[in-house]
Design a protein around this motif. Structure first.
Motif, short mmCIF file in Angstrom:
data_model
loop_
_atom_site.label_atom_id
_atom_site.label_comp_id
_atom_site.label_asym_id
_atom_site.label_seq_id
_atom_site.Cartn_x
_atom_site.Cartn_y
_atom_site.Cartn_z
N ALA A 38 28.37 48.96 42.92
CA ALA A 38 28.50 49.86 44.67
C ALA A 38 29.44 49.06 45.42
O ALA A 38 29.80 49.11 46.60
N SER A 39 29.79 47.15 44.76
CA SER A 39 30.91 46.52 45.40
C SER A 39 31.93 47.25 45.57
O SER A 39 32.89 47.69 44.36
N HIS A 40 33.09 46.61 46.44
CA HIS A 40 34.58 47.18 46.38
C HIS A 40 35.28 46.40 45.30
O HIS A 40 34.98 44.84 45.26
N PRO A 41 35.91 47.30 44.27
CA PRO A 41 36.72 46.50 42.93
C PRO A 41 37.72 45.47 43.77
O PRO A 41 37.87 44.49 43.36
N ALA A 42 38.12 46.10 45.12
CA ALA A 42 39.15 44.50 45.75
C ALA A 42 38.88 43.36 45.93
O ALA A 42 39.47 42.71 46.46
N THR A 43 37.11 43.54 46.01
CA THR A 43 36.89 42.08 45.76
C THR A 43 36.91 41.58 44.75
O THR A 43 35.60 39.79 45.03
N TRP A 44 37.50 41.71 43.44
CA TRP A 44 36.68 41.53 42.14
C TRP A 44 38.06 40.59 41.52
O TRP A 44 37.70 39.15 41.19
N MET A 45 38.66 40.98 42.60
CA MET A 45 40.13 39.97 41.68
C MET A 45 41.55 40.33 42.71
O MET A 45 41.78 40.92 44.16
#
Length: 156
Positions: A38-45
């Motif tokens: 549910a979290s946006h992948p842009a917040t991963w790296m």
């Protein structure tokens, strides 16, 4: 009679509590995966790439910030100035320290593009740029594709 009802109610509560605890224990990984998905992948790296130098082929300045512990596959793609794909290479990447930003470092053309194939692509003769994408996977099993991280157009 009241004591029997209390005992039955207490047993019933304990049984439901036990069922809830077992359900959470079995579903914990699925819950974590659902939260991660549910979290946006842009917040991963986040990554940066720039083409530098007057050599042929030039060097590339590459840096990455991983906000989660990530395993994945990177894809480096050469595009011409109009956005047409010229060539690409892939490789494995592991970013095990969450909330860690590696300072941007200078990489040789060969080292930057070496991944699953030992031969880097030839430098294009026309203006081009380098873009990176990542197919990321978290410990929970959640997977996602990153946004595209691109250099400015470079004129050889």
């Amino acid at each position: 009679m009241k004591s029997e009802i209390r005992k039955w109610a207490g047993d019933e509560f304990r049984n439901w509590l036990l069922i809830a605890v077992i359900g959470l224990a079995l579903g914990y990984q699925h819950i974590l995966r659902a939260i991660d998905e549910a979290s946006h992948p842009a917040t991963w790296m986040r990554a940066t790439v720039e083409i530098e130098g007057n050599t042929s082929p030039p060097d590339l300045r590459y840096g990455v910030c991983a906000f989660r512990a990530i395993d994945g596959v990177w894809t480096a793609v050469l595009y011409d100035a109009e956005g047409r794909r010229i060539d690409s290479r892939k490789g494995a990447g592991r970013y095990t320290s969450p909330d860690k930003c590696d300072p941007a470092e200078l990489w040789s053309w060969h080292d930057f593009f070496t991944g699953y194939r030992p031969d880097p692509p030839a430098e294009p003769d026309e203006p081009y740029r380098v873009c990176l994408t990542y197919r990321m996977s978290l410990a929970s099993g959640a997977t996602a594709d990153s946004v595209r991280f691109c250099s400015r157009v470079y004129r050889p």
